[in-house]
Design a protein around this motif. Structure first.
Motif, PDB file in Angstrom:
ATOM      1  N   ALA A 167       0.840  -1.204   0.000  1.00 24.18           N
ATOM      2  CA  ALA A 167       0.000   0.000   0.000  1.00 24.18           C
ATOM      3  C   ALA A 167       0.871   1.249   0.000  1.00 24.18           C
ATOM      4  CB  ALA A 167      -0.907  -0.005   1.224  1.00 24.18           C
ATOM      5  N   ILE A 171       0.794   5.515   0.751  1.00 25.13           N
ATOM      6  CA  ILE A 171       0.148   6.729   1.243  1.00 25.13           C
ATOM      7  C   ILE A 171       0.709   7.922   0.473  1.00 25.13           C
ATOM      8  CG2 ILE A 171      -0.095   8.280   3.218  1.00 25.13           C
ATOM      9  CD1 ILE A 171      -1.699   5.832   3.654  1.00 25.13           C
ATOM     10  N   ILE A 188      -3.091   2.827   7.357  1.00 23.51           N
ATOM     11  CA  ILE A 188      -3.500   2.299   6.051  1.00 23.51           C
ATOM     12  C   ILE A 188      -4.867   1.628   6.153  1.00 23.51           C
ATOM     13  CG2 ILE A 188      -2.970   0.523   4.326  1.00 23.51           C
ATOM     14  CD1 ILE A 188       0.032   1.186   4.859  1.00 23.51           C
ATOM     15  N   CYS A 197      -7.506   4.240   6.481  1.00 24.94           N
ATOM     16  CA  CYS A 197      -7.752   4.888   5.195  1.00 24.94           C
ATOM     17  C   CYS A 197      -8.610   4.020   4.283  1.00 24.94           C
ATOM     18  CB  CYS A 197      -6.425   5.210   4.499  1.00 24.94           C
ATOM     19  SG  CYS A 197      -5.531   6.613   5.186  1.00 24.94           S
ATOM     20  N   MET A 198      -8.527   2.698   4.456  1.00 30.42           N
ATOM     21  CA  MET A 198      -9.284   1.778   3.603  1.00 30.42           C
ATOM     22  C   MET A 198     -10.679   1.501   4.134  1.00 30.42           C
ATOM     23  SD  MET A 198      -6.579  -1.006   2.128  1.00 30.42           S
ATOM     24  CE  MET A 198      -5.257  -0.505   1.015  1.00 30.42           C
ATOM     25  N   PRO A 205      -9.732   7.164   1.774  1.00 26.45           N
ATOM     26  CA  PRO A 205      -9.072   6.714   0.541  1.00 26.45           C
ATOM     27  C   PRO A 205      -8.371   7.826  -0.224  1.00 26.45           C
ATOM     28  CG  PRO A 205     -11.469   6.711   0.297  1.00 26.45           C
ATOM     29  CD  PRO A 205     -11.191   6.918   1.740  1.00 26.45           C
ATOM     30  N   LEU A 236      -4.699   7.480  -0.269  1.00 29.76           N
ATOM     31  CA  LEU A 236      -4.098   6.298  -0.888  1.00 29.76           C
ATOM     32  C   LEU A 236      -3.721   6.574  -2.334  1.00 29.76           C
ATOM     33  CD1 LEU A 236      -6.595   3.631   0.482  1.00 29.76           C
ATOM     34  CD2 LEU A 236      -4.330   4.199   1.397  1.00 29.76           C
TER      35      LEU A 236
END
Length: 389
Positions: A46, A48, A318, A321-322, A373, A376
């Motif tokens: 992932a 950022i 992470i 954020c998801m 998101p 991301l």
């Protein structure tokens, strides 16, 4: 703790204290242990995308779920047999969570009791339930959770059968333990743990003692737990347990959006997206891989939480954020309590808190509620337009 900078340092200290048979129980997965790498690698893949020119001089990582505000978005997941690694570890973890103002989920295979948890950490203790072959035991455990004043019950649904944990098989792990001479000799190289074992023997599963008969020995109680926890679990159990427990009812182990939707339809308050630490089905996806789809399906209807592979504060960010509203980790605080008791567990939580704080500053976020998101890396131009803020 002196010399400890990150969770990896705590893992090394825990490994040094424990004999191989005990350490392998913590660290191992199932079959070829591909899933262990899958869980952690999902975070490494992932990305950022930071946003600069933001005033991040004041940052707040407090997070509210089920009407309670915690100081950080990272709690302690249930970890079975913690009392084997350090006597009294379950309540040590509860104390560390209470002092850090984060939730602690007591394992259904804990050596502390529901009632002791409620006395020690009434506002931070949750209880994990496994389905028992004797449903009267399950129902009594639910009743005890409510009577003790604990407000959240976590029904773990991702252990339909014991898995093929080959490390444990080779080490002679099971009921009864069948330790080779090599295993016994290796254990002697860990004198602090060995002295504790010789002094106290098999951990005593306090929550289960009343179901094993009067004055039941630790071994008899352990045999009962091993027998009862291999029980069928169906949606009928979810409906039944939901109807009994009037507090926050959570399902742990959900990995498919359709199961999340069904859970919501049955009145479940929250789900924990988890593959049981990669200890059940080796080629299952990482919880991080399925989290976005589950969040899209039910994220606006119920509390979606996450567990699996968290080793850094940035990992937690992470997952948030998801779509996760809260994150849990198990092995890191287990390393901590094994290595240094209450202080070791507090050290692990402090490391996470510091890393979350630094990561928020680096990415340009001042509150946990800011995360989403839009931080991301986008997949294509359409994704970029959708996430642009």
């Amino acid at each position: 703790m002196k010399g400890v900078v990150n969770i990896e340092d705590l893992r090394k200290l825990a490994k040094k204290r424990l004999p191989k048979i005990a350490y392998d129980f913590i660290e191992g997965g199932t079959d070829d242990e591909v899933g262990l790498g899958t869980n952690e690698q999902a975070f490494r893949q992932a990305r950022i995308v930071p946003r600069y020119l933001v005033d991040v001089s004041v940052r707040d990582q407090s997070t509210t779920i089920f009407g309670r505000t915690y100081s950080s978005p990272i709690g302690i997941a249930p970890t079975g047999l913690a009392g084997l690694f350090r006597r009294g570890a379950d309540l040590m973890l509860a104390e560390a969570a209470r002092d850090a103002n984060v939730p602690f989920i007591m394992s259904g295979s804990s050596t502390g009791s529901i009632e002791d948890l409620a006395k020690l950490a009434p506002d931070h203790g949750w209880y994990q339930l496994y389905s028992s072959k004797d449903e009267a035991i399950s129902e009594d455990l639910i009743k005890r959770t409510a009577d003790a004043g604990l407000k959240t019950l976590v029904f773990t649904v991702d252990v339909p059968e014991g898995s093929n944990r080959e490390r444990n098989i080779r080490n002679g792990w099971g009921r009864p333990l069948k330790l080779s001479w090599a295993t016994k000799l290796e254990a002697l190289e860990h004198p602090a743990w060995m002295l504790e074992w010789l002094r106290h023997g098999t951990p005593y599963f306090s929550n289960w003692a009343k179901y094993a008969g009067p004055n039941a020995s630790a071994d008899k109680v352990a045999d009962l737990v091993a027998y009862q926890n291999r029980a069928p679990m169906t949606w009928k159990h979810v409906e039944r347990f939901r109807s009994i427990f009037k507090g926050n009812f959570v399902l742990k182990g959900i990995m498919h959006p359709d199961d999340a939707i069904r859970a919501h339809s049955l009145g479940v308050d929250g789900i924990m997206v988890s593959n049981h630490g990669a200890r059940q089905l080796d080629n299952a996806p990482s919880p991080l891989h399925v989290l976005p789809a589950i969040n899209e399906a039910v994220g606006d209807k119920m509390t979606v939480m996450f567990d699996g592979g968290i080793r850094r504060g940035l990992d937690a960010i992470i997952a948030l954020c998801m779509g996760a509203k809260f994150v849990f980790q198990g092995r890191p605080t287990l390393y901590g309590v094994t290595a240094g008791g209450v202080q070791g567990a507090k050290t692990a939580l402090g490391i996470f808190r510091r890393e979350v704080d630094i990561s928020m500053a680096q990415m340009g976020a001042t509150r946990i509620s800011d995360l989403g998101p839009h931080y991301l890396m986008w997949k294509d131009e359409e994704d970029l337009r959708r996430n642009r803020r």
